[in-house]
Write an enzyme that holds these catalytic residues in place. Sequence first.
Site, PDB file in Angstrom:
ATOM      1  CB  VAL A  86      43.166 -36.776  56.465  1.00  0.00           C
ATOM      2  CG1 VAL A  86      44.526 -36.301  56.904  1.00  0.00           C
ATOM      3  CG2 VAL A  86      43.070 -36.887  54.948  1.00  0.00           C
TER       4      VAL A  86
ATOM      5  CB  SER B 283      39.375 -26.661  44.062  1.00  0.00           C
ATOM      6  OG  SER B 283      39.550 -26.679  42.659  1.00  0.00           O
TER       7      SER B 283
ATOM      8  CE1 TYR C 244      39.678 -31.770  43.512  1.00  0.00           C
ATOM      9  CE2 TYR C 244      38.629 -30.089  42.160  1.00  0.00           C
ATOM     10  CZ  TYR C 244      39.675 -30.495  42.977  1.00  0.00           C
ATOM     11  OH  TYR C 244      40.698 -29.619  43.255  1.00  0.00           O
ATOM     12  CB  ALA C 245      32.465 -29.859  41.584  1.00  0.00           C
TER      13      ALA C 245
ATOM     14  CB  SER D 125      34.716 -33.031  47.849  1.00  0.00           C
ATOM     15  OG  SER D 125      35.663 -32.700  46.845  1.00  0.00           O
ATOM     16  CE  LYS D 126      39.503 -30.050  46.675  1.00  0.00           C
ATOM     17  NZ  LYS D 126      40.497 -29.954  47.769  1.00  0.00           N
TER      18      LYS D 126
END
Length: 249
Positions: free
Chosen positions: A60, A138, A152-153, A155-156
Site C-alpha cells: 500500500v 491511533s 508512529y505518532a 504518521s497517525k
Amino acid sequence: MGLLDGKCTIVTGAGSGMGRATALLFAKEGARVLAADISGNEEKIAKQAGPNAIPFRVDVSKEDQVAAMIRKAVEEFGRIDALCNVVGIGLYAKVADMPLETFDKVIAVNLRSVYLGMKHVIPVMVKQGGGSIVNWSSVGGLNASTRGTVAYASSKAGIIAATKVAAIDYGAAGIRANAICPGFVLTEGLGKEAAELYPDQALFQKAPLGRSGEPEEIAQVAAFLASDRASYVSGAIIPVDGGWSARLA
C-alpha cells in the site's frame, strides 16, 4: 439482514489483526470484500470470509499497486462503497536516535498508504455518488508517548488531518471520511509488542474499562461507519480505547 448487505468494500491489512477482523466482520454483515494484504495471508482470509470475498496482494506504500487494487475492486464489484485503510506498522526510537530511513518507512506504510487509497478511490466514489472512507489512526496520533513513537505518532496524527481534509473536500459529493483511533489492541503486531513492553499490563489497565481491546471491537465501529446508519457522520475522529484517551493522568 446484515448491517452491510450489498456494500462493496476494500479492507487493507486484511491478513492479520484488526484488518482481518474487519474483513471477516464485513463479510458476515453481508458486504462483498476485497481482502488486501502484502503477507500472503489474504488468500486464507478471503476463504474464511466466504464466497463474497476475494484476495488481493498489495504494497500500500506503492501508488501503482494501490491504483491496481482500486481497479480490481471496480472490475469485480462494479463500485466501491467503503474503503478501510487499516494497514499500519510501528518502529520505535527517540527523535534524535531514529534513522531517517526508519522514519520514512513508517510514514510510507502508515500515512502515504492512506493518502494513496483516498486519492484513487475518491474519483470512483464521486462518479457513483458517494461512499465511506474509514481510516485507522491511533491514540498515538492524539497523544505523545515516551516510548520513541516519533514516526508512529507523526504518521497517525497525519491520518487524522488527512481524514478531516477529505471529509471537507468531498462532503458535497456524498463522500464521508472518518478516522478510528484504537487504543491498545492485542493483535499480532502493535498490540503484542506493547504487551511485551508492558508485561505487568499496567498500561492496558489505565483504560477506565481496565483492559486491552479486541480486534473485533474495532471492526464493529468500522462496520457502523461504513454503513448507512452513519449517514450523517463525517470528519469524526473516534477513539476506541476503553476510555484511555479521556484520562488526564
